[in-house]
Design a protein around this motif. Structure first.
Motif, PDB file in Angstrom:
ATOM      1  N   ARG A 255      16.321  11.188 -12.128  1.00 52.10           N
ATOM      2  CA  ARG A 255      16.623   9.994 -12.923  1.00 52.10           C
ATOM      3  C   ARG A 255      15.802   8.776 -12.533  1.00 52.10           C
ATOM      4  O   ARG A 255      15.690   7.846 -13.307  1.00 52.10           O
ATOM      5  CB  ARG A 255      18.115   9.666 -12.809  1.00 52.10           C
ATOM      6  CG  ARG A 255      19.008  10.795 -13.308  1.00 52.10           C
ATOM      7  CD  ARG A 255      20.312  10.255 -13.842  1.00 52.10           C
ATOM      8  NE  ARG A 255      20.882   9.266 -12.950  1.00 52.10           N
ATOM      9  CZ  ARG A 255      22.041   9.392 -12.333  1.00 52.10           C
ATOM     10  NH1 ARG A 255      22.767  10.468 -12.502  1.00 52.10           N
ATOM     11  NH2 ARG A 255      22.488   8.440 -11.560  1.00 52.10           N
ATOM     12  N   LEU A 256      15.281   8.737 -11.318  1.00 51.20           N
ATOM     13  CA  LEU A 256      14.561   7.520 -10.907  1.00 51.20           C
ATOM     14  C   LEU A 256      13.194   7.422 -11.577  1.00 51.20           C
ATOM     15  O   LEU A 256      12.535   8.405 -11.769  1.00 51.20           O
ATOM     16  CB  LEU A 256      14.396   7.504  -9.388  1.00 51.20           C
ATOM     17  CG  LEU A 256      15.594   7.057  -8.574  1.00 51.20           C
ATOM     18  CD1 LEU A 256      15.190   6.964  -7.136  1.00 51.20           C
ATOM     19  CD2 LEU A 256      16.141   5.722  -9.040  1.00 51.20           C
TER      20      LEU A 256
ATOM     21  N   ASP B 218       0.786  -1.226   0.000  1.00 54.43           N
ATOM     22  CA  ASP B 218       0.000   0.000   0.000  1.00 54.43           C
ATOM     23  C   ASP B 218       0.821   1.280   0.000  1.00 54.43           C
ATOM     24  O   ASP B 218       0.401   2.288  -0.541  1.00 54.43           O
ATOM     25  CB  ASP B 218      -0.930   0.026   1.225  1.00 54.43           C
ATOM     26  CG  ASP B 218      -1.965  -1.093   1.136  1.00 54.43           C
ATOM     27  OD1 ASP B 218      -2.178  -1.598   0.018  1.00 54.43           O
ATOM     28  OD2 ASP B 218      -2.529  -1.447   2.183  1.00 54.43           O
ATOM     29  N   ASP B 219       1.986   1.242   0.619  1.00 57.70           N
ATOM     30  CA  ASP B 219       2.690   2.498   0.872  1.00 57.70           C
ATOM     31  C   ASP B 219       3.700   2.862  -0.207  1.00 57.70           C
ATOM     32  O   ASP B 219       4.508   3.769  -0.017  1.00 57.70           O
ATOM     33  CB  ASP B 219       3.444   2.389   2.217  1.00 57.70           C
ATOM     34  CG  ASP B 219       2.503   1.982   3.343  1.00 57.70           C
ATOM     35  OD1 ASP B 219       1.317   2.350   3.275  1.00 57.70           O
ATOM     36  OD2 ASP B 219       2.966   1.303   4.275  1.00 57.70           O
TER      37      ASP B 219
ATOM     38  N   ARG C 101       8.367   5.851  -2.416  1.00 60.19           N
ATOM     39  CA  ARG C 101       9.093   6.356  -3.576  1.00 60.19           C
ATOM     40  C   ARG C 101       9.385   7.859  -3.422  1.00 60.19           C
ATOM     41  O   ARG C 101      10.498   8.316  -3.705  1.00 60.19           O
ATOM     42  CB  ARG C 101       8.256   6.091  -4.825  1.00 60.19           C
ATOM     43  CG  ARG C 101       8.958   6.410  -6.105  1.00 60.19           C
ATOM     44  CD  ARG C 101       8.115   5.914  -7.253  1.00 60.19           C
ATOM     45  NE  ARG C 101       8.479   4.558  -7.580  1.00 60.19           N
ATOM     46  CZ  ARG C 101       9.181   4.234  -8.682  1.00 60.19           C
ATOM     47  NH1 ARG C 101       9.561   5.176  -9.521  1.00 60.19           N
ATOM     48  NH2 ARG C 101       9.489   2.998  -8.934  1.00 60.19           N
ATOM     49  N   ALA C 102       8.388   8.588  -2.929  1.00 56.26           N
ATOM     50  CA  ALA C 102       8.605  10.021  -2.682  1.00 56.26           C
ATOM     51  C   ALA C 102       9.695  10.217  -1.629  1.00 56.26           C
ATOM     52  O   ALA C 102      10.570  11.080  -1.766  1.00 56.26           O
ATOM     53  CB  ALA C 102       7.294  10.678  -2.230  1.00 56.26           C
ATOM     54  N   GLY C 103       9.648   9.379  -0.594  1.00 58.01           N
ATOM     55  CA  GLY C 103      10.672   9.472   0.445  1.00 58.01           C
ATOM     56  C   GLY C 103      12.059   9.172  -0.103  1.00 58.01           C
ATOM     57  O   GLY C 103      13.048   9.819   0.254  1.00 58.01           O
ATOM     58  N   THR C 104      12.140   8.181  -0.994  1.00 57.23           N
ATOM     59  CA  THR C 104      13.428   7.825  -1.589  1.00 57.23           C
ATOM     60  C   THR C 104      13.978   8.987  -2.421  1.00 57.23           C
ATOM     61  O   THR C 104      15.173   9.318  -2.342  1.00 57.23           O
ATOM     62  CB  THR C 104      13.280   6.548  -2.449  1.00 57.23           C
ATOM     63  OG1 THR C 104      13.117   5.442  -1.556  1.00 57.23           O
ATOM     64  CG2 THR C 104      14.502   6.306  -3.320  1.00 57.23           C
ATOM     65  N   LEU C 105      13.119   9.625  -3.207  1.00 52.74           N
ATOM     66  CA  LEU C 105      13.571  10.781  -3.995  1.00 52.74           C
ATOM     67  C   LEU C 105      14.110  11.869  -3.063  1.00 52.74           C
ATOM     68  O   LEU C 105      15.130  12.497  -3.350  1.00 52.74           O
ATOM     69  CB  LEU C 105      12.428  11.326  -4.853  1.00 52.74           C
ATOM     70  CG  LEU C 105      12.059  10.447  -6.045  1.00 52.74           C
ATOM     71  CD1 LEU C 105      10.843  11.003  -6.768  1.00 52.74           C
ATOM     72  CD2 LEU C 105      13.232  10.318  -7.014  1.00 52.74           C
ATOM     73  N   HIS C 106      13.440  12.058  -1.952  1.00 52.58           N
ATOM     74  CA  HIS C 106      13.894  13.050  -0.967  1.00 52.58           C
ATOM     75  C   HIS C 106      15.281  12.689  -0.431  1.00 52.58           C
ATOM     76  O   HIS C 106      16.188  13.515  -0.426  1.00 52.58           O
ATOM     77  CB  HIS C 106      12.876  13.135   0.168  1.00 52.58           C
ATOM     78  CG  HIS C 106      13.376  13.878   1.367  1.00 52.58           C
ATOM     79  ND1 HIS C 106      13.535  15.251   1.378  1.00 52.58           N
ATOM     80  CD2 HIS C 106      13.786  13.435   2.583  1.00 52.58           C
ATOM     81  CE1 HIS C 106      14.021  15.609   2.555  1.00 52.58           C
ATOM     82  NE2 HIS C 106      14.173  14.537   3.303  1.00 52.58           N
TER      83      HIS C 106
END
Lengths: 233, 233
Positions: free
Chosen positions: A232-233, A209-210, A215-220
């Motif tokens: 790039r991701l 679910d999350d 993914r947003a957290g990873t970009l951050h």
């Protein structure tokens, strides 16, 4: 930058560099590693001599020995390149105290991008029978540290989702499998693929679910460490 | 069984077998393949001579050439062992017209068990640089057929779950990654691990709810083909 290295070599061997720089890298050491990476991954480790590596850089064999005393030392340095940056990144990431899910997702995305965007498919060296004989203890120790970091995070997550513990090693293996996809994935798609593999690492543990939030957290997290990665991701 | 082979060799080469049978296998051909599998995966392909393989079997080099004319031919036969049984199994499975989810789950469980339970880690040969030069066209064609079979099933499933198409190659890669887990997984746990990897293949595509039913279906399909497998997953 090269001028300094050249004059250093002249001092040591009494001979100037044979040719113009042929390889990427800001130091002679990096150029040598690039040539070794190409030859080991395309011709094989046993079939590559230090003479052939020196020739591919355009330096004398004696100059190469100034940087790397043996072929094993060269191999070890190359293999460390596949693990050390990720361990450094992880130590930094843990300072931000992310959730286990976020930490695993961001770790997998960084690690996968490292493997996929390197100039040579260095991970393909892992399975070489010759590796068992080479003196690579520090590399294997580091790689095992990385595997255990994945495993610790995976086990915490499995405890929450209820999926069987047999899946705990799969996130590390999924990222590692990018080595097999390297040659088939066009360069522009590689960083994006790393992001999808990070999603897959969570899915195999039962997290579904999350993923958009992770993914947003990873970009951050990646952006904080290397702004160039964000797009790039 | 061996007596027949021995007498055939005597007829052809005028020499009896040098020693007692040392290798598993019901034919001399299987014994040779077993020895080659051990030497290629532990010493490397380039470093293994056909003479060393003959010695490991306990036969003369001339007898080995009766079965395999070149080292490439031996390697090709070994690599086919990692793919051909799975393609045969898949053709048989498709006769039963399973759902795409069931077909992928059962295929992954069979394929994974094949890779994990072989005596030597033959899949480790896939990434050897020497493989690019060896004459292995028929092996690569078969392996690509298998990859595309996974891919077709994965794409149909992704169409239903809405997960991004970038994940379509991951089930094949997950099964392939068992090659990296081979040496670390104790023999009794290997078939069970293959079952969990089959679950993971569905999870990376976004399937989560039907896994117990898919696993029961896989046991049914494997049991029909090989009753000995049922208890092992």
């Amino acid at each position: 930058m090269w001028a300094n290295i050249g004059s250093m070599e002249t001092t040591r061997s009494g001979r100037p560099r044979l040719t113009e720089q042929r390889r990427p890298g800001t130091t002679a050491r990096e150029e040598i590693l690039d040539a070794a990476g190409e030859l080991f991954t395309t011709r094989g480790y046993a079939s590559t001599s230090t003479r052939a590596i020196a020739e591919a850089v355009g330096i004398r064999q004696a100059s190469l020995y100034h940087y790397f005393k043996t072929k094993d030392e060269l191999l070890s340095a190359l293999l460390h390149q596949t693990v050390t940056p990720t361990l450094t990144f992880l130590a930094d990431l843990q300072q931000a105290d992310p959730s286990p899910e976020q930490c695993l997702h961001t770790l997998a995305a960084f690690d996968g991008a490292q493997l996929l965007t390197s100039r040579w498919n260095l991970g393909a060296l892992y399975l070489m029978p010759e590796l068992r004989e080479a003196r690579l203890a520090t590399f294997w120790t580091e790689r095992e540290r990385l595997r255990l970091a994945y495993l610790d995070l995976s086990r915490i997550i499995l405890g929450a989702t209820g999926v069987a513990d047999d899946a705990a090693d799969l996130p590390f293996r999924l990222v590692e499998s990018l080595v097999n996809m390297w040659s088939r994935t066009p360069q522009p798609d590689r960083a994006r693929l790393a992001g999808h593999v990070a999603d897959a690492c969570l899915r195999v543990l039962g997290v579904t679910d999350d993923l958009p939030a992770l993914r947003a957290g990873t970009l951050h997290h990646l952006g904080r460490n290397d702004p160039a990665r964000v797009g790039r991701l």
